[in-house]
Design an enzyme around this catalytic site. Structure first.
Site, PDB file in Angstrom:
ATOM      1  N   GLU A 149       0.822  -1.217   0.000  1.00  0.00           N
ATOM      2  CA  GLU A 149       0.000   0.000   0.000  1.00  0.00           C
ATOM      3  C   GLU A 149       0.853   1.263   0.000  1.00  0.00           C
ATOM      4  O   GLU A 149       0.355   2.344  -0.271  1.00  0.00           O
ATOM      5  CB  GLU A 149      -0.964  -0.008   1.189  1.00  0.00           C
ATOM      6  CG  GLU A 149      -0.319  -0.142   2.561  1.00  0.00           C
ATOM      7  CD  GLU A 149      -0.022   1.196   3.205  1.00  0.00           C
ATOM      8  OE1 GLU A 149      -0.682   2.180   2.838  1.00  0.00           O
ATOM      9  OE2 GLU A 149       0.866   1.244   4.058  1.00  0.00           O
ATOM     10  N   HIS A 169      -3.584  -2.632   3.258  1.00  0.00           N
ATOM     11  CA  HIS A 169      -2.888  -2.348   4.514  1.00  0.00           C
ATOM     12  C   HIS A 169      -2.535  -3.656   5.219  1.00  0.00           C
ATOM     13  O   HIS A 169      -1.424  -3.831   5.722  1.00  0.00           O
ATOM     14  CB  HIS A 169      -3.785  -1.509   5.432  1.00  0.00           C
ATOM     15  CG  HIS A 169      -3.510  -0.044   5.375  1.00  0.00           C
ATOM     16  ND1 HIS A 169      -2.636   0.577   6.238  1.00  0.00           N
ATOM     17  CD2 HIS A 169      -4.002   0.923   4.578  1.00  0.00           C
ATOM     18  CE1 HIS A 169      -2.603   1.872   5.965  1.00  0.00           C
ATOM     19  NE2 HIS A 169      -3.423   2.108   4.964  1.00  0.00           N
TER      20      HIS A 169
END
Length: 348
Positions: free
Chosen positions: A10, A312
């Site tokens: 990410e 994430h």
């Protein structure tokens, strides 16, 4: 020296925060390049720099590159020191993320610590205080960590000015456990924080949410706020289940109607209620690091389920595996993800 690329996965600040936390816990130095490379403004912003400075204070680390906009950092930790700490982001940047950076090390320290923080407590890009207090902290207590959180003043984006504190009592040894089901819902309610805004804004949001979800009476709440807080608008829903609690938050914005804010929150609440995973996407992401630390200490394996595995989360798995001798395995069955974390002796 562990070498990390901040542009992987990410590509945001979590790679840095997880690395700082685990470097302090394990004593392993690291270097990270291309920090926050996938963000509009790459490099260290104020809240990320505060995370680095907080880590330095907690363990006496030697650092290179700890300055605003820096995209490279070298961090060499020293021994973790329990104590009384105070960290101020200086902007509306999230002080909850600063706490999550130093919390793992302090919950493994040899005595209790108190951490006072100032900055943003309710920020769209970070876990709000109420999420930490109602969702994250109860799981830590089940691991064996004593933690007490106090919100002294709300801090909304963009003004900031919030204040919170954490009292952390380490356990002798963390004990991992499975979280496979959320259990029946024991309580469901909504709160509207509308600071320095017309009273009608909060009333309209709660009324619209009540119509959408069929909630009424004490399920629709307006907590008291200080007169000098804000401006800010947060609509929160708390679903307290037998095993876990989920806090879902939507932030009001200029030009967005109260009804739209309520509709967005209702949609997320219904999505959670219709799922079968134990943890929401944000809690699943944040649970990985303390669970891995418990397995590092005590061995064995532990599992949890969630309905969504975010970028994430998958990025966090990779960083944790660089610092700790644990392995993650994520398997999807239908709409539910089952995540298994195992220490070396349980790999087979």
């Amino acid at each position: 020296m562990i070498e990390l690329d901040g542009s992987t996965g990410e590509g945001g600040g979590q790679i840095l925060r997880t690395s700082l936390a685990l470097s302090m816990c394990t004593g392993q130095p690291f270097t990270i390049e291309r920090i926050r490379a996938k963000r509009t403004k790459p490099g260290l912003m104020r809240q990320h720099l505060t995370c680095v400075q907080a880590a330095v204070e907690v363990c006496g680390a030697r650092v290179q590159g700890a300055e605003l906009s820096s995209q490279t950092l070298v961090f060499e930790p020293g021994p973790v020191r329990a104590g009384d700490y105070s960290f101020n982001v200086g902007t509306a940047g999230s002080c909850t993320l600063v706490l999550q950076t130093v919390l793992p090390a302090l919950m493994l320290a040899d005595s209790s610590s108190r951490v006072a923080l100032a900055g943003g407590t309710h920020n769209p890009m970070a876990p709000p205080f109420h999420f930490l207090d109602r969702s994250f902290a109860p799981l830590l207590r089940r691991l064996g960590v004593g933690i007490e959180l106090e919100l002294r003043r709300h801090g909304f984006y963009p003004a900031g000015g919030g204040e919170m504190s954490a009292l952390i009592h380490p356990s002798g040894r963390l004990v991992a456990f499975d979280v496979m089901e959320r259990g029946a819902t024991r309580e469901a309610y909504a709160e509207c924080l509308a600071a320095a805004l017309p009273r009608a804004v909060g009333q309209r949001e709660l009324e619209a949410l009540g119509r959408e979800l069929g909630w009424s009476g004490d399920q629709l709440r307006t907590p008291a706020l200080r007169q000098n807080e804000g401006p800010g608008n947060v609509l929160m829903a708390t679903l307290a289940c037998e095993q876990v609690s989920e806090v879902i938050t939507v932030f009001g914005e200029r030009g967005v109607s109260a009804e739209r804010v309520a509709d967005d929150l209702a949609r997320e609440v219904r999505a959670f209620e219709s799922g079968a995973g134990a943890l929401g996407p944000h809690l699943a992401d944040q649970w990985m690091l303390p669970l891995a630390l418990a397995l590092w200490q005590s061995g064995g394996m532990a599992r949890f389920t969630c309905d969504e595995l975010t970028d994430h989360s998958t990025t966090n798995m990779g960083v944790v595996e660089r610092f700790l001798p644990v392995k993650f395995d994520a398997q999807r069955t239908g709409t539910v993800w089952k995540v298994t974390v195992a220490a070396p002796q349980a790999w087979s």
